[in-house]
Structure formats: C-alpha cells, structure tokens
Design a protein around this motif. Structure first.
Motif, mmCIF file in Angstrom:
data_model
loop_
_atom_site.group_PDB
_atom_site.id
_atom_site.type_symbol
_atom_site.label_atom_id
_atom_site.label_comp_id
_atom_site.label_asym_id
_atom_site.label_seq_id
_atom_site.Cartn_x
_atom_site.Cartn_y
_atom_site.Cartn_z
ATOM 1 N N VAL A 145 55.528 36.621 37.704
ATOM 2 C CA VAL A 145 56.734 36.815 36.895
ATOM 3 C C VAL A 145 57.877 36.960 37.883
ATOM 4 O O VAL A 145 58.038 38.010 38.516
ATOM 5 N N GLY A 146 58.657 35.884 38.047
ATOM 6 C CA GLY A 146 59.671 35.890 39.092
ATOM 7 C C GLY A 146 58.971 35.998 40.430
ATOM 8 O O GLY A 146 57.977 35.311 40.700
ATOM 9 N N PRO A 147 59.427 36.894 41.310
ATOM 10 C CA PRO A 147 58.807 37.025 42.632
ATOM 11 C C PRO A 147 57.568 37.911 42.617
ATOM 12 O O PRO A 147 56.908 38.046 43.642
ATOM 13 N N LYS A 148 57.255 38.517 41.504
ATOM 14 C CA LYS A 148 56.173 39.499 41.456
ATOM 15 C C LYS A 148 54.884 38.882 40.905
ATOM 16 O O LYS A 148 54.875 38.305 39.824
ATOM 17 N N PRO A 149 53.787 39.016 41.654
ATOM 18 C CA PRO A 149 52.501 38.545 41.134
ATOM 19 C C PRO A 149 51.959 39.518 40.085
ATOM 20 O O PRO A 149 52.117 40.736 40.197
ATOM 21 N N VAL A 150 51.303 38.944 39.068
ATOM 22 C CA VAL A 150 50.785 39.734 37.958
ATOM 23 C C VAL A 150 49.292 39.459 37.812
ATOM 24 O O VAL A 150 48.860 38.304 37.745
ATOM 25 N N LEU A 151 48.510 40.522 37.750
ATOM 26 C CA LEU A 151 47.084 40.441 37.469
ATOM 27 C C LEU A 151 46.880 40.695 35.982
ATOM 28 O O LEU A 151 47.368 41.687 35.432
ATOM 29 N N ILE A 152 46.165 39.798 35.326
ATOM 30 C CA ILE A 152 45.974 39.860 33.880
ATOM 31 C C ILE A 152 44.510 40.180 33.608
ATOM 32 O O ILE A 152 43.609 39.442 34.026
ATOM 33 N N THR A 160 45.788 43.865 29.721
ATOM 34 C CA THR A 160 46.498 44.769 30.619
ATOM 35 C C THR A 160 47.089 43.963 31.766
ATOM 36 O O THR A 160 46.403 43.134 32.377
ATOM 37 N N LEU A 161 48.375 44.231 32.067
ATOM 38 C CA LEU A 161 49.102 43.534 33.122
ATOM 39 C C LEU A 161 49.335 44.484 34.289
ATOM 40 O O LEU A 161 49.879 45.577 34.118
ATOM 41 N N HIS A 162 48.937 44.057 35.485
ATOM 42 C CA HIS A 162 49.126 44.835 36.712
ATOM 43 C C HIS A 162 50.053 44.050 37.624
ATOM 44 O O HIS A 162 49.755 42.905 37.986
ATOM 45 N N VAL A 163 51.166 44.651 38.009
ATOM 46 C CA VAL A 163 52.147 43.977 38.860
ATOM 47 C C VAL A 163 52.041 44.541 40.275
ATOM 48 O O VAL A 163 52.131 45.754 40.485
ATOM 49 N N LEU A 164 51.844 43.646 41.249
ATOM 50 C CA LEU A 164 51.782 44.029 42.658
ATOM 51 C C LEU A 164 53.202 44.002 43.209
ATOM 52 O O LEU A 164 53.777 42.934 43.436
ATOM 53 N N THR A 165 53.786 45.169 43.429
ATOM 54 C CA THR A 165 55.186 45.237 43.849
ATOM 55 C C THR A 165 55.366 45.118 45.357
ATOM 56 O O THR A 165 56.414 44.680 45.827
ATOM 57 N N ASP A 166 54.358 45.513 46.150
ATOM 58 C CA ASP A 166 54.436 45.421 47.610
ATOM 59 C C ASP A 166 53.049 45.068 48.131
ATOM 60 O O ASP A 166 52.185 45.936 48.274
ATOM 61 N N ALA A 168 52.068 44.007 51.104
ATOM 62 C CA ALA A 168 51.738 44.505 52.442
ATOM 63 C C ALA A 168 51.273 45.952 52.403
ATOM 64 O O ALA A 168 50.347 46.342 53.114
ATOM 65 N N ALA A 169 51.921 46.755 51.562
ATOM 66 C CA ALA A 169 51.578 48.173 51.467
ATOM 67 C C ALA A 169 50.582 48.457 50.355
ATOM 68 O O ALA A 169 50.203 49.615 50.140
ATOM 69 N N ASP A 170 50.175 47.431 49.622
ATOM 70 C CA ASP A 170 49.223 47.579 48.516
ATOM 71 C C ASP A 170 49.760 48.549 47.458
ATOM 72 O O ASP A 170 49.069 49.474 47.014
ATOM 73 N N VAL A 171 51.006 48.310 47.019
ATOM 74 C CA VAL A 171 51.652 49.162 46.021
ATOM 75 C C VAL A 171 51.730 48.404 44.698
ATOM 76 O O VAL A 171 52.181 47.256 44.653
ATOM 77 N N TRP A 172 51.297 49.054 43.613
ATOM 78 C CA TRP A 172 51.275 48.463 42.285
ATOM 79 C C TRP A 172 52.159 49.256 41.336
ATOM 80 O O TRP A 172 52.258 50.482 41.438
ATOM 81 N N ALA A 173 52.783 48.558 40.403
ATOM 82 C CA ALA A 173 53.509 49.230 39.328
ATOM 83 C C ALA A 173 52.497 49.766 38.314
ATOM 84 O O ALA A 173 51.365 49.286 38.243
ATOM 85 N N ASN A 468 43.418 46.662 51.872
ATOM 86 C CA ASN A 468 43.691 46.635 53.312
ATOM 87 C C ASN A 468 42.687 47.464 54.105
ATOM 88 O O ASN A 468 42.750 47.514 55.328
ATOM 89 N N ARG A 469 41.764 48.095 53.421
ATOM 90 C CA ARG A 469 40.810 49.010 54.048
ATOM 91 C C ARG A 469 39.548 48.252 54.457
ATOM 92 O O ARG A 469 38.929 47.570 53.636
ATOM 93 N N LEU A 470 39.156 48.356 55.728
ATOM 94 C CA LEU A 470 37.942 47.692 56.196
ATOM 95 C C LEU A 470 36.706 48.406 55.668
ATOM 96 O O LEU A 470 36.726 49.613 55.382
ATOM 97 N N VAL A 471 35.609 47.648 55.555
ATOM 98 C CA VAL A 471 34.339 48.265 55.192
ATOM 99 C C VAL A 471 33.913 49.209 56.322
ATOM 100 O O VAL A 471 34.274 49.011 57.483
ATOM 101 N N PRO A 472 33.152 50.270 56.003
ATOM 102 C CA PRO A 472 32.733 51.205 57.064
ATOM 103 C C PRO A 472 31.878 50.545 58.129
ATOM 104 O O PRO A 472 31.978 50.865 59.315
ATOM 105 N N ASP A 473 31.023 49.636 57.714
ATOM 106 C CA ASP A 473 30.178 48.920 58.672
ATOM 107 C C ASP A 473 29.705 47.620 58.041
ATOM 108 O O ASP A 473 29.675 47.473 56.815
ATOM 109 N N GLY A 474 29.349 46.679 58.886
ATOM 110 C CA GLY A 474 28.851 45.384 58.429
ATOM 111 C C GLY A 474 27.710 44.928 59.314
ATOM 112 O O GLY A 474 27.603 45.344 60.474
#
Length: 668
Positions: A145-152, A160-166, A168-173, A468-474
């Motif tokens: 929606v405009g510049p903002k990606p939306v998860l449906i 339910t609509l989830h908007v990823l606002t940032d 890089a920082a993993d911030v959601w509305a 952005n969080r790595l798995v504890p071990d692989g």
C-alpha cells in the motif's frame, strides 16, 4: 652355498614310488595346491617370512581442491556447499559421468545453516511468529500500500492486515482485522492494484486494501459452491480469474473457469463460465501466470494435471480452451504451483517437489522429484523469489519451515543443447522458532514474502516471518566419505577452518548415525584454523563429518562462518605376508622322515604346476604340514615369483631335478 644335490643310486634304503599328492603331513613339509613338497632350506638359502608393504593407491578422480592423494595420505574435504543437500555419498558418479560434476560441493542434510554463498557456511535467521492461530488454519499473501508492504492473513472468518513500517528494524504497525458475518467462510485472498479480492462460501467480495482507511467489503458476485468444495481466485494475464464449480445435482459437479470484471463495485450475477471440464468431480488445486498464458493444476481422483490457458487472437483477446501440458504419475497428488521469471514452474505434490522448464510454446519439460522423504517432507505451495524457489517443508527433526531450490544451479550436465536440466540444487531452509528459541513442530500451509522477508503459516501454530535474529545453532552433515573404495580406511588427521571473529565452530565424526564424536571445537575469537588434529578412530568403510555452528553468546545477530573441513586417511586392509620357500624338486627325494620317494617326471610336473599358478595369478591353498597338528598352518596364496636352480647336469643313473625358490603372497 650348499644346495641339496641329487640322490645317489643305488641307496641302501629302498625307493618308494609316490605321486607327491599326500597332504597328511607324513614325510612332507608343505603342499601348494594339490602337490606336496619337501623343504630345501639351508643356512645359505633359508625360509623367509615377511610382511608386504602397503601399495600406494589413489582413490577415484576427485572434483574438489581438497581431494587428492598426497604421499601416503588419502585426502578428502570440502570448501563450499552451494550445490545443496540430498547427496548420500561424496564419491557418487557425476551427472552422466561428466567431469566437473557438483558432487564436491553437495552434502547430505542440514538444519539452520545457509550454504548458498560459495565458499562459506553460515547461520540462517529464525522465523518468528507474527500472528497466532486461534481457530481455523491461517493463509498468507502480501502486497504493498504505497511504500509500505502489507502482509495479509486469512483465518477463514476474518482478514488481518500487518504493515511492515521499518523493514531494517523489523518494526510493524498494529494489525488491523476486517471481518463481517455476511462473508461466510473466507477461502482465498488476492490483492490487485490496491483492492483486496476474496472468495468466500457465498460469493466474490472486494475491499480496499489500505489498512489505515475505513472500508466496507462489497459482494460483487454471488454464488453457492457445492458443499465441501472451495473455489479459488487468481490474477493472471492482467485478468481476475475465478476457479469455481457448477453443480450437476445427483451427478456431482464440474470444475469451471470464469473471468471476472474488475471494475464491478456492486453485486451482480456470476458470468457464464469460459470453460467447464467435462469430467465430473475434477478439483482445482492452484494456478499461476506464465510467459504465453497461465497454468492451472487440477486433481481428478488419484491423477494430477497441468493445463495451459492462452488468449485467442480475437479482438479483444479472450481466454481459449485449455491445453493439457503434463500429467503427474498415478497416485501423486498436486498441492501447489508457481512460476519463476516466466521460464520455470515449481510444482509441489504429495511426493515432493518438481521443477518444470517452460518451452517457447508453453510446453513443459517436467523434471523428477527433487527431495527424497529421508531428507524431510515437502508440504505447501511453491513460491518463486529472487533466484530461488521455496516450498513448505517439515524438517527431519519435525520443525516446520521451508525448503529452498536454487534455480541457477542445475545438477545435471546437459549432453545436448536442447536437453533441459530439470534437477536443481536444494537445501532445507528457514524454520519456525518460539520465544524460547526452540524449533516449532508442525506442517507448513502456505508460503509468501514481504519486503524481502519470507513468510509462512504453520498448522496449529500461526504465521511466521523471517526475522533479523540468527538461529542459536545450525548443523550440516556431509555426504559419506568413502575415498572411492569400499575397503576400510583409518582416519589419521582432521582439520577445520572458519572465518570471522565470533561464535563457535564444532566438527563431529561418525561412522553411523550423525553427529557422532566431537573432534574439534574452534572458538573463532581465538583461532580460525584447527590445524591437523590426530585421530585414533577404528577402521571403517565410510565416515561422515557434521559441522555445528553456534551463535556468539550474548548476541542474536553474530555467528561463525565455516570455510572448510578435510580428513586424512590411509588404507586399513590387513597386511599380507610373503613366504619365500626353498623347495626340493627331484624325481627321487628323501622326505623329512628319511623315507626315499621316487617317480620319474615328478619334479617337472610340480615345477610346471607352480609355473602355471604364477602365470594365471589364481589363488591356491598353501599348507605347512607339520607332524604336530597345532603347528600346522593353512592360507590361500598366489605364486608371485619362482626361480628353479639345477646345480649340475643329471647323469643317466641320477634323478632329474633341483631346488626351486618360490615366493608366495597371502591372498586373504
């Protein structure tokens, strides 16, 4: 040097005729094959027993820089993993026997690691839960929606609509939920140009996608699907297409394809179907766009079909009748389909994942199943993104997640220019993790992506988004190392190298189920090369190396990078033994008990028997015929060398013969 000579004649004792085939030990020292012999050993020409040195043998020609014979050592190692998983043995034949096969950069299985960057192995990010499942299974798609990606997210009762606002920082509305009892059950959502279309149990609806605007859904088309049957929507060739059904009363239903008018904003009748499959009971499974039309997947009983739909040359063009492009093997049920850059299709089925290459006319070259069940279970729909194809996947440890296929890395050498590759590198990928950083078990339902992040829903759990969080071990387990031979080997040294300054890199060795025994633990903050670590492992036919990458303590984003591993081995076959035997070969001899034995031609017969065994190289039975049973010895041997010496010419009244020095080599 004294050589036993011929026996003078006449002797005081009586000569006894013999055939030299007595193997009871009475009078004879040895038997070779079926013939017996008296020892001719002297101080100057003694019996010699010695071990055979190991031969310097190379294993099969290798593809990797860490694989070759160096002096007495057999070397095998790995310095990249970018051809993916699924290879049981490192010395498996290359594709069609061609040189330069990807075997050297494949491996058996992994979890939590990223092998796709050439020359390194690193940790994958976790997928963290974005929305919990509280009722029906959740289905996902995405748009902007405009510049903002939306998860449906659709739970069959609400959207339910989830908007990823940032990103890089993993911030959601905060999420916004749309629901209305009038919708009935929501089966599928399709975003098109800022409008969210969805098909329900009572029709086709539309609503503005913008979660920040007040909106009301409008039913555009009304219909009632047959009970228990879910229609679908798809957007292809710039057209909104409904994959629906027409009831046939007592005879069931027919699958029918409709083109919907995207400009409609008020309720109207469903248009007449463009096409109805003549076979009653056929079910729509999925659909996707293509370069010359669009593809649909259907199921009829235990059969699966892929059809191509093209536009006619009419003005304006309309959708024509379907063309069947492929039929899956009987019993293999399709579950999803997606296209990649208009050149390939990914098809998920009850048996796994197939890749089909699209020809210039839309024809399909359907490839084999890529993933065997022993490496995990392929689940939900295919999804193309970047150079990869993703599909739902249940890992071998039960964790829900994704499988990744690198469509730029074919595994089959093309012998002719027009032959499609069809087999591609693949590996287990993301997995769902809970708040305690433990993998979440379950089955993946649907796959999508938002702003470069993969998204998937897990049955009974919810929707998970790449974080952005790595798995504890692989972990990564290598293909079995056999050095190109089934003979047993002894590992002598192991070496592991890494890169970076954080995290821990561990190497385990197993001859059975991995991970096995810890060999090396490398703290990358202190050392990046273990050097040669001496090993004292029992001999075995094959070995597996398991690498474990452990995230930096106190950090969620820093981890180690593995660069290479290498094993040094030597052959472990039993050492063979040489017997160098001086043997009497006379027509007339005195045996070890003082008995004279005689038969004309016996010496030459036994000499020729030894010569024949030497010439053919066949194994014969060798016995030490000692008069004490406990000192007897038997072995299978080959006659490696022989030298017959006749000290002087026999006279008329003497026995013909001499001494033969025979070299025997054990063959057991």
């Amino acid at each position: 040097m004294r050589i036993p000579g011929r026996i003078p004649y006449p002797l005081l004792r009586r000569a006894v005729a013999t055939d030299y085939r007595d193997e009871t030990g009475e009078g004879y020292d040895y038997s070779i094959g079926a013939l017996a012999y008296v020892s001719g050993a002297t101080r100057d020409n003694p019996l010699i027993v010695k071990s055979v040195p190991l031969e310097d043998r190379e294993f099969v020609a290798a593809d990797g820089p860490l694989e070759r014979t160096l002096g007495q050592w057999w070397l095998q190692g790995q310095a990249s993993w970018h051809a993916g998983a699924g290879q049981a043995y490192r010395d498996a034949p290359g594709a069609e026997g061609q040189p330069g096969s990807p075997n050297a950069v494949r491996y058996a299985l992994s979890f939590g690691v990223d092998p796709w960057t050439q020359g390194e192995l690193s940790l994958l990010p976790q997928a963290r839960r974005r929305q919990a499942q509280t009722g029906a299974p959740l289905y996902v798609t995405s748009d902007r929606v405009g510049p903002k990606p939306v998860l449906i997210v659709n739970d069959m009762a609400s959207i339910t609509l989830h908007v990823l606002t940032d990103a890089a920082a993993d911030v959601w509305a905060p999420p916004v939920t749309r629901t209305d009892p009038a919708w009935g059950q929501v089966y599928m959502t399709v975003p098109v140009a800022g409008v969210l279309w969805f098909v329900t149990s009572n029709g086709v609806w539309r609503i503005p996608l913008d979660p920040f605007a007040t909106a009301t859904a409008v039913k555009v088309y009304a219909w009632t699907p047959p009970a228990g049957i879910k229609p679908r929507l798809m957007f292809a060739r710039e057209r909104l297409i409904a994959l629906g059904y027409v009831g046939l009363g007592a005879n069931g239903f027919q699958a029918a394809l409709y083109e919907l008018d995207q400009s409609k904003e008020a309720a109207t009748e469903l248009p007449a179907p463009i096409y109805k499959f003549p076979t009653p009971g056929m079910l729509w499974v999925d659909g996707c766009d293509g370069p010359s039309g669009f593809y649909t997947v259907t199921q009829s009983g235990a059969k699966g079909f892929i059809h191509l739909w093209t536009l006619t040359s009419a003005n304006p063009p309309v959708i024509g009748a379907p063309l069947q492009m492929a039929e899956l093997p009987w019993g293999e049920i399709p579950t999803g389909i997606d296209s990649y850059l208009g050149s390939m299709l990914g098809i998920t089925t009850s048996n796994g994942l197939r890749v089909a290459e699209i020809g210039s006319d839309g024809a399909l070259a359907l490839g084999p199943n890529l993933v065997d069940r022993e490496y995990g279970k392929v689940g939900a729909n295919a999804f193309g993104y970047d150079r990869f194809l993703f599909a739902g996947f249940t890992h071998t440890n039960g964790a829900a997640g994704l499988l990744r296929v690198d469509l730029s890395m074919p595994l089959v050498s093309q012998q002719v220019a027009y032959q499609p590759a069809q087999r591609y590198a693949w590996a287990p990928d993301l997995a769902a993790y809970d708040d305690t950083e433990k993998p979440v078990n379950g089955s993946t339902i649907e796959v999508s992506a938002i702003a470069g992040r993969l998204v998937f829903s897990v049955s009974g759990q919810g929707v998970y988004v790449q974080s952005n969080r790595l798995v504890p071990d692989g972990t990564l387990t290598s293909s079995a190392v056999r050095y190109g031979t089934l003979e047993e080997k002894r590992l002598r040294f192991a070496r592991v190298t890494g890169r970076g300054v954080t995290g821990r890199l561990e190497a385990y060795l197993s001859t059975g189920d991995p991970p096995g025994r810890l060999l090396i633990g490398l703290d990358l903050s202190k050392d990046r090369d273990s050097g040669d670590i001496p090993l004292y492992e029992p001999a075995a036919q094959a070995f597996r190396v398991t690498l474990v990458l452990v995230r930096e303590p106190g950090s969620t984003t820093l981890g180690p990078v593995a660069v290479s591993w290498q094993l040094k081995a030597s052959p472990a076959q039993p050492r063979q033994v040489y017997f160098v035997l001086p043997l009497l070969l006379y027509d007339r001899e005195i045996d070890s008990q003082g008995q004279e034995v005689q038969r004309n031609g016996a010496a030459l017969e036994r000499l020729l028997a030894l010569r024949n065994a030497n010439r053919t190289g066949e194994a014969v039975r060798f016995k030490v015929l000692h008069h004490h049973q406990e000192q007897r010895y038997t072995a299978m041997v080959t006659v490696e060398d022989l030298q017959f010496v006749q000290p002087d010419s026999p006279r008329i009244d003497s026995a013909w013969g001499g001494v033969v020095n025979v070299t025997l080599k054990t063959a057991e």
